[in-house]
Design a protein around this motif. Structure first.
Motif, PDB file in Angstrom:
ATOM      1  N   THR A 181       0.848  -1.188   0.000  1.00 51.39           N
ATOM      2  CA  THR A 181       0.000   0.000   0.000  1.00 51.39           C
ATOM      3  C   THR A 181       0.882   1.235   0.000  1.00 51.39           C
ATOM      4  OG1 THR A 181      -0.117   0.287   2.405  1.00 51.39           O
ATOM      5  CG2 THR A 181      -1.620  -1.331   1.428  1.00 51.39           C
ATOM      6  N   GLN A 182       0.248   2.373   0.005  1.00 47.86           N
ATOM      7  CA  GLN A 182       1.017   3.616  -0.008  1.00 47.86           C
ATOM      8  C   GLN A 182       1.702   3.894   1.326  1.00 47.86           C
ATOM      9  OE1 GLN A 182      -1.567   6.753  -1.350  1.00 47.86           O
ATOM     10  NE2 GLN A 182      -1.098   6.357  -3.498  1.00 47.86           N
ATOM     11  N   SER A 183       1.290   3.172   2.388  1.00 46.90           N
ATOM     12  CA  SER A 183       1.888   3.443   3.694  1.00 46.90           C
ATOM     13  C   SER A 183       2.759   2.307   4.201  1.00 46.90           C
ATOM     14  CB  SER A 183       0.795   3.739   4.734  1.00 46.90           C
ATOM     15  OG  SER A 183      -0.075   2.623   4.844  1.00 46.90           O
ATOM     16  N   MET A 184       2.402   1.046   3.904  1.00 50.72           N
ATOM     17  CA  MET A 184       3.182  -0.069   4.419  1.00 50.72           C
ATOM     18  C   MET A 184       2.750  -1.362   3.744  1.00 50.72           C
ATOM     19  SD  MET A 184       1.475  -0.457   8.231  1.00 50.72           S
ATOM     20  CE  MET A 184       1.744   1.287   8.607  1.00 50.72           C
ATOM     21  N   LEU A 185       3.358  -2.438   4.184  1.00 55.35           N
ATOM     22  CA  LEU A 185       3.033  -3.771   3.693  1.00 55.35           C
ATOM     23  C   LEU A 185       2.091  -4.436   4.691  1.00 55.35           C
ATOM     24  CD1 LEU A 185       3.890  -6.137   1.632  1.00 55.35           C
ATOM     25  CD2 LEU A 185       5.493  -6.781   3.434  1.00 55.35           C
ATOM     26  N   CYS A 186       1.164  -5.253   4.191  1.00 61.38           N
ATOM     27  CA  CYS A 186       0.292  -5.980   5.101  1.00 61.38           C
ATOM     28  C   CYS A 186      -0.039  -7.338   4.513  1.00 61.38           C
ATOM     29  CB  CYS A 186      -0.990  -5.202   5.407  1.00 61.38           C
ATOM     30  SG  CYS A 186      -2.185  -5.159   4.051  1.00 61.38           S
ATOM     31  N   SER A 187      -0.487  -8.236   5.376  1.00 59.48           N
ATOM     32  CA  SER A 187      -0.955  -9.546   4.932  1.00 59.48           C
ATOM     33  C   SER A 187      -2.357  -9.762   5.481  1.00 59.48           C
ATOM     34  CB  SER A 187      -0.014 -10.652   5.418  1.00 59.48           C
ATOM     35  OG  SER A 187      -0.060 -10.753   6.831  1.00 59.48           O
ATOM     36  N   ILE A 188      -3.112 -10.614   4.781  1.00 61.74           N
ATOM     37  CA  ILE A 188      -4.480 -10.908   5.196  1.00 61.74           C
ATOM     38  C   ILE A 188      -4.654 -12.417   5.273  1.00 61.74           C
ATOM     39  CG2 ILE A 188      -6.938 -10.653   4.676  1.00 61.74           C
ATOM     40  CD1 ILE A 188      -6.299  -8.166   3.087  1.00 61.74           C
ATOM     41  N   ASN A 189      -5.063 -12.878   6.436  1.00 61.12           N
ATOM     42  CA  ASN A 189      -5.547 -14.253   6.557  1.00 61.12           C
ATOM     43  C   ASN A 189      -6.990 -14.208   6.084  1.00 61.12           C
ATOM     44  OD1 ASN A 189      -6.693 -16.685   7.408  1.00 61.12           O
ATOM     45  ND2 ASN A 189      -5.305 -16.830   9.165  1.00 61.12           N
ATOM     46  N   PHE A 190      -7.192 -14.539   4.818  1.00 62.03           N
ATOM     47  CA  PHE A 190      -8.485 -14.299   4.189  1.00 62.03           C
ATOM     48  C   PHE A 190      -9.577 -15.168   4.805  1.00 62.03           C
ATOM     49  CE2 PHE A 190     -11.338 -14.015   0.392  1.00 62.03           C
ATOM     50  CZ  PHE A 190     -11.417 -12.643   0.363  1.00 62.03           C
ATOM     51  N   GLN A 191      -9.196 -16.341   5.302  1.00 63.68           N
ATOM     52  CA  GLN A 191     -10.192 -17.224   5.887  1.00 63.68           C
ATOM     53  C   GLN A 191     -10.686 -16.693   7.236  1.00 63.68           C
ATOM     54  OE1 GLN A 191     -11.458 -19.800   4.222  1.00 63.68           O
ATOM     55  NE2 GLN A 191     -10.090 -19.286   2.524  1.00 63.68           N
ATOM     56  N   LYS A 192      -9.736 -16.165   8.038  1.00 59.24           N
ATOM     57  CA  LYS A 192     -10.098 -15.665   9.368  1.00 59.24           C
ATOM     58  C   LYS A 192     -10.349 -14.172   9.398  1.00 59.24           C
ATOM     59  CE  LYS A 192      -7.667 -19.285  11.921  1.00 59.24           C
ATOM     60  NZ  LYS A 192      -6.664 -19.576  12.984  1.00 59.24           N
ATOM     61  N   GLN A 193     -10.157 -13.508   8.239  1.00 60.11           N
ATOM     62  CA  GLN A 193     -10.383 -12.061   8.160  1.00 60.11           C
ATOM     63  C   GLN A 193      -9.495 -11.295   9.150  1.00 60.11           C
ATOM     64  OE1 GLN A 193     -13.535 -10.508   6.181  1.00 60.11           O
ATOM     65  NE2 GLN A 193     -12.489 -12.146   5.107  1.00 60.11           N
ATOM     66  N   VAL A 194      -8.231 -11.681   9.227  1.00 63.11           N
ATOM     67  CA  VAL A 194      -7.283 -11.028  10.128  1.00 63.11           C
ATOM     68  C   VAL A 194      -6.235 -10.301   9.292  1.00 63.11           C
ATOM     69  CG1 VAL A 194      -5.568 -11.369  11.935  1.00 63.11           C
ATOM     70  CG2 VAL A 194      -7.652 -12.740  11.919  1.00 63.11           C
ATOM     71  N   VAL A 195      -6.053  -9.024   9.592  1.00 62.82           N
ATOM     72  CA  VAL A 195      -5.079  -8.198   8.868  1.00 62.82           C
ATOM     73  C   VAL A 195      -3.850  -8.000   9.749  1.00 62.82           C
ATOM     74  CG1 VAL A 195      -4.647  -5.948   7.830  1.00 62.82           C
ATOM     75  CG2 VAL A 195      -6.895  -7.013   7.604  1.00 62.82           C
ATOM     76  N   THR A 196      -2.674  -8.204   9.179  1.00 58.51           N
ATOM     77  CA  THR A 196      -1.413  -7.981   9.888  1.00 58.51           C
ATOM     78  C   THR A 196      -0.592  -6.968   9.097  1.00 58.51           C
ATOM     79  OG1 THR A 196      -1.448 -10.268  10.637  1.00 58.51           O
ATOM     80  CG2 THR A 196       0.626  -9.085  10.853  1.00 58.51           C
ATOM     81  N   THR A 197      -0.128  -5.938   9.780  1.00 59.45           N
ATOM     82  CA  THR A 197       0.617  -4.881   9.095  1.00 59.45           C
ATOM     83  C   THR A 197       2.096  -4.957   9.441  1.00 59.45           C
ATOM     84  OG1 THR A 197       0.220  -3.324  10.897  1.00 59.45           O
ATOM     85  CG2 THR A 197      -1.383  -3.359   9.111  1.00 59.45           C
ATOM     86  N   TYR A 198       2.933  -4.513   8.502  1.00 59.59           N
ATOM     87  CA  TYR A 198       4.382  -4.518   8.670  1.00 59.59           C
ATOM     88  C   TYR A 198       4.906  -3.142   8.279  1.00 59.59           C
ATOM     89  CZ  TYR A 198       3.449  -9.502   8.671  1.00 59.59           C
ATOM     90  OH  TYR A 198       2.940 -10.731   8.964  1.00 59.59           O
TER      91      TYR A 198
END
Length: 1015
Positions: A610-627
């Motif tokens: 993204t324009q601010s940082m990197l993130c990952s999504i556990n699409f099954q659990k709908q959990v967003v993790t940002t880096y």
């Protein structure tokens, strides 16, 4: 798609790397570190940091030249010298600090004041040194604690001293380690494998075997120890390190660095090598450290370096490099590693933290084989070819080729470089490599014969090709800068212009059905069938459930057979079977609305730039993790269409100047970093911190009713990983609360009752802590709400009611008694009067015919008696009337009576009344009796004394009412009238109300009657 629970701002990195990642060599790239800084602006008491230690609970203790602080990741607790406090530091200059195996933090302060802080009760306990005070104060010292927990102190050049628990002192008599005769110790360390002690002295190096209790040194080396022999020529040894490979590193001869290899027995001086890496600036090494991964670090004045085992050289980490996450120092005093493998670096410009094992994001600069130059043009695309090589296209520097470990290599598959600006590189299924260039041309190197073919820009409407993709039929689709969609037909081997979409084509994607999807800058997504016809167009406007968050589409991904993801301003989840779109954007915890790239890793996680940082999504659990940069993501300048999933599972993304490469499998996503239990780090009542040690010893924290404002501070006591922390106060909070950055729960008013504070955290997969931290709190009710007080008050109220009722009954009985007495008195008066009337009537009846004058006299007496009887009855009625319950009404009654007397007799009656008398409120009996006495006295003065003047004085002084009736009548002899009815009645009535009665009379002078009644 149902919406699951979200854990916002949950960010977590794995501390243990996959073995595979660690073996990947980026030898051509010097390792880059992301430093987090803690300084005065962050709450540090001083930027002059000397030591760092982590206790078993996880608190980090920071020693500075201005005191000690305990740090929990959010807050600091201060420890400094306080006058008249024996448990405070002796002074604030911290020169040494180390934890022993009893969880005591040993502290060495200026003037060699030494002692320990109990990390539970937070009190300092000073220990003595058995030497003259003037010797101790003037000589530098150092602190060392061995594996067995023995605490040793070296007074430089004076001796070695060991701490005695029994005596609470350091002395040579307690030493377990021997020294060579007349050698002056400068430092000591212990081999963690053999447990041997190594002592650096002014005369050389010595070894003491704890197993054999044998001392070895240059002049006494019976075991022919290779290290002793190899380093026998070195003197003034001030630092020693025995590493895991049994290499001996030491500072000697004016703090120069030497090493001894236990295998080759080679001795090496590093002075020249280190001088080279610091550009020959004057330096001085002050600390030697080995981390848990076996790496060797040195630090000191103008030097901070790591030993590279591959190159056998030290790599310097310069100070003041550009960027927010670099390190700044003049002196690196100490290096310490915590339980998360964070490296804490103590400098004169604050405390820095970095983690060599958790920096999973690697910056790969573009380089040519055999050329050390870095090429900094932006990377527009990254592709892995069939042979495993990786190629990158750049804006301005052309194309680059690497092996699978990103080592630069020559590639025979790439077209010859003709221009310096490349857009995209693509390999056809047949092996041909296509490279589009900024001028609109296309270069193709054919795999069969190695020949190159150039396709002119006119084929693509004179516009540069940004995207290339091959469908399942082998046709190649090309999207251009100006929106031209061109197909290379496999059968005809010709380029065919299929559509002009009138918007820049930013992404092309071919699915398994043969459908081609085109994402554009302003026209949304086009769905194109295998025949090349447009079947549908999805934009930000149109039918409900089919609109996109924006018509700007930057990336397209097929998640599974039914779901496609269109990235742009948020994520658009397209269900091809239901032909519907759902939105997933910043409100669903994405760090930014603008998404540039999207990649699906082998575990099914989505990785978004993204324009601010990197993130990952556990699409099954709908959990967003940002880096963010603190996690090693050193940039947010990602280029569109440049993300690539490599065959080994790594992801490579093009940035404004290089490539960022990481392995998703090495990042804590599948439970590798379990969520820790929460620790209570602070508890304040009415804004006053409480002693946690004493609080935790109580099963329930009981607080008074006026101690109802509580602040609870808590922490994961982790410094690399950041977790979502939830808390709840049972008895008050209905739902779990997600804590903010402060990790603090504030309850400004707690009603009386029992509460349980609970807290836990979750990791990136939403998995909670194994245990929920609990703290029981009881707010006592105020004493007026306690059961005993309420019972007492009920008893008091009942008692008061009983007493009031008793008083009421007593008053009723008293009133009844008064009424009875008045009635009795009235009855007596009536009886007496009626008897008198009866007697006089009989006398009058007998004299009526014989003595008319006498009869008239009898009739007058009967009349007087009747009038007095009637008057007495009126007085009784007047007395019982509540409206007359005042002295004022009584005096008015008296005046009315005297007015009647003045009308019947030639007498003048004068009143003198004290104003204080009107404050009295005599009861019914007192009013009646006093009025009767007064009337009797005035009656007698008027009728019998034949007075011409009567003086009445009524006064009230010193709570005594005095009624005086004085006349100027004929008077009488008091002895002769003692048995007179009127006088006796006045005396009787006075006695009835406990009043005193006096009477004075003289013939021809008059009479004075005085009644005194105390109120």
């Amino acid at each position: 798609m149902s919406k699951a629970t979200h854990y916002p701002n949950v960010r977590i990195l794995l501390l243990l790397l996959f073995t595979g990642l660690r073996t990947i060599a980026f030898a051509q790239e010097p390792e880059q570190y992301i430093f987090s800084h803690i300084g005065i602006m962050n709450g540090l008491i001083s930027d002059e940091v000397t030591h760092v230690q982590q206790d078993p609970l996880g608190f980090v203790w920071i020693g500075t030249l201005n005191g000690i602080q305990r740090y929990d990741g959010k807050r600091f607790v201060y420890f400094r010298h306080t006058d008249n406090n024996p448990f405070s530091l002796p002074n604030d200059k911290i020169l040494g600090m180390q934890l022993d195996n009893k969880n005591r933090l040993w502290v060495l302060c200026a003037e060699n004041k030494i002692g320990y802080i109990n990390v539970t009760d937070l009190k300092f306990h000073e220990a003595a040194i058995r030497l003259p005070d003037f010797v101790v104060k003037k000589t530098p010292g150092s602190l060392f604690i061995d594996k067995q927990g023995n605490v040793l102190f070296i007074l430089t050049g004076n001796g070695l001293f060991t701490y005695s628990e029994r005596k609470n002192e350091f002395s040579e008599q307690s030493n377990l380690v021997q020294l060579p005769p007349r050698w002056k110790p400068l430092c000591i360390t212990q081999d963690k494998i053999s447990n041997n002690y190594w002592i650096g002295c002014d005369s050389g190096l010595a070894k003491y075997s704890s197993e054999k209790h044998a001392l070895s040194y240059e002049l006494n080396n019976p075991d022919k120890d290779a290290v002793i022999n190899g380093l026998k020529d070195l003197n003034n040894i001030t630092r020693i390190l025995i590493d895991k490979k049994q290499r001996c590193w030491l500072l000697a001869e004016k703090k120069q660095l030497f090493s001894f290899d236990g295998t080759s027995h080679a001795v090496r001086s590093w002075n020249k090598s280190i001088a080279d890496i610091v550009n020959n600036v004057v330096y001085e090494i002050q600390t030697l450290n080995e981390l848990s991964d076996g790496s060797i670090w040195i630090g000191g004045a103008n030097v901070f370096a790591k030993f590279d085992t591959a190159t056998k050289k030290f790599e310097n980490i310069p100070s003041d490099l550009p960027g927010e996450y670099s390190i700044r120092y003049d002196v690196v005093r100490n290096i310490s590693e915590d339980k998360e493998n964070n490296v804490w670096t103590c400098t004169n410009k604050g405390l820095y933290r970095f983690n060599t094992m958790a920096q999973l994001f690697h910056a790969i600069s573009n380089r040519k084989p055999g050329n050390g130059k870095k090429y900094t043009a932006g990377v527009s695309s990254i592709t892995q070819l069939r042979d495993g090589s990786i190629v990158a296209a750049t804006f301005g520097d052309g194309a680059f080729s690497y092996d699978s470990n990103f080592k630069p290599k020559h590639s025979s598959l790439l077209p010859s470089p003709r221009v310096s600006q490349a857009w995209c590189i693509f390999q056809q299924s047949g092996g041909d490599v296509w490279e589009s260039n900024h001028d609109g041309s296309l270069l193709i190197r054919h795999a069969v014969n190695g020949k190159e073919e150039m396709v002119p820009a006119s084929t693509f409407d004179g516009s540069a090709v940004r995207q290339m993709v091959e469908d399942k039929n082998g046709n190649v689709w090309l999207g251009t800068q100006n929106g031209a969609l061109v197909q290379w037909n496999k059968s005809s081997k010709k380029f065919i212009l299929k559509h002009r979409l009138n918007s820049m084509i930013q992404r092309l994607f071919a699915d398994s059905t043969g459908t081609v999807w085109a994402g554009t800058a302003t026209s949304g997504v086009y769905k194109i069938n295998s025949a090349g016809d447009i079947e549908d167009n999805y934009t930000s406007s149109g039918q409900v459930n089919k609109t996109l968050t924006s018509s700007n589409i930057t990336d397209i991904l097929q998640y599974n057979d039914s779901l496609y993801i269109f990235a742009g301003d948020g994520l658009n989840i397209f269900n091809i079977k239901a032909n519907s779109v759902q939105h997933y954007n910043i409100e669903n915890d994405l760090p930014s609305k603008s998404i540039i790239n999207i990649v699906k890793d082998k575990a099914g996680y989505l990785w978004l730039t993204t324009q601010s940082m990197l993130c990952s999504i556990n699409f099954q659990k709908q959990v967003v993790t940002t880096y963010s940069p603190s996690d090693g993501v050193y940039t947010s300048a990602f280029n569109m269409g440049s993300a690539c999933l490599l065959r080994d599972g790594r992801i490579a993304i093009g940035t404004a100047h290089d490539m960022m490469v990481f392995d998703p499998g090495a990042i804590a996503k599948n439970g590798y970093a379990a969520a820790p239990d929460i620790s209570i780090t602070g508890f304040s009542v009415m804004n006053k911190p409480m002693d946690l040690d004493s609080l935790f010893k109580r099963p329930v924290i009981e607080l008074n009713s006026d101690e109802n404002s509580v602040t609870i501070e808590f922490s994961t006591l982790t410094y690399l990983n950041i977790y979502g922390v939830f808390y709840k106060l049972e008895g008050l909070d209905k739902n779990w609360q997600l804590t903010g950055r402060t990790h603090q729960a504030v309850y400004s008013y707690l009603p009386p009752g029992n509460y349980t504070f609970k807290a836990y955290c979750v990791n990136g997969d939403g998995i909670p802590s194994k245990h929920t931290t609990e703290l029981s709190i009881k707010i006592k009710a105020p004493f007026w709400k306690t059961w005993w007080f309420l019972s007492f008050m009920a008893f008091v109220i009942v008692t008061i009611l009983y007493w009031l009722d008793k008083l009421r009954m007593q008053k009723l009985r008293a009133t009844e008694s008064i009424r009875s007495r008045i009635a009795t008195s009235l009855t007596d008066d009536l009886s007496s009067s009626l008897s008198s009337i009866n007697i006089i009537s009989e006398l009058a009846k007998n004299k009526v015919s014989t003595d008319i004058d006498r009869t008239k006299e009898y009739i007058a007496q009967i009349s007087d008696t009747s009038n007095r009887m009637i008057d007495s009855m009126y007085d009784v009625v007047w007395s019982v009337d509540p409206n007359n319950d005042s002295m004022e009404q009584t005096i008015n009654r008296m005046k009315n009576f005297t007015a009647e007397m003045e009308s019947l007799y030639p007498v003048d009656i004068v009143f003198e009344i004290d104003k204080a008398i009107y404050k009295l409120q005599p009861d019914m009996e007192n009013r009646y009796e006093l009025l009767s006495i007064f009337k009797e006295a005035v009656w007698n003065a008027c009728k019998h004394s034949r007075a011409k003047h009567i003086f009445v004085n009524i006064s009230y002084k010193k709570q005594v009412l005095v009624i005086t009736v004085q006349d100027d009548g004929i008077g009488f002899e008091t002895e002769a009238v003692k048995l007179g009815r009127g006088i006796n009645e006045m005396r009787r009535r006075s006695n009835t109300i406990d009043a005193s009665f006096t009477m004075q009379s003289e013939i021809n002078t008059g009479t004075v009657i005085k009644v005194q009644k105390r109120f």
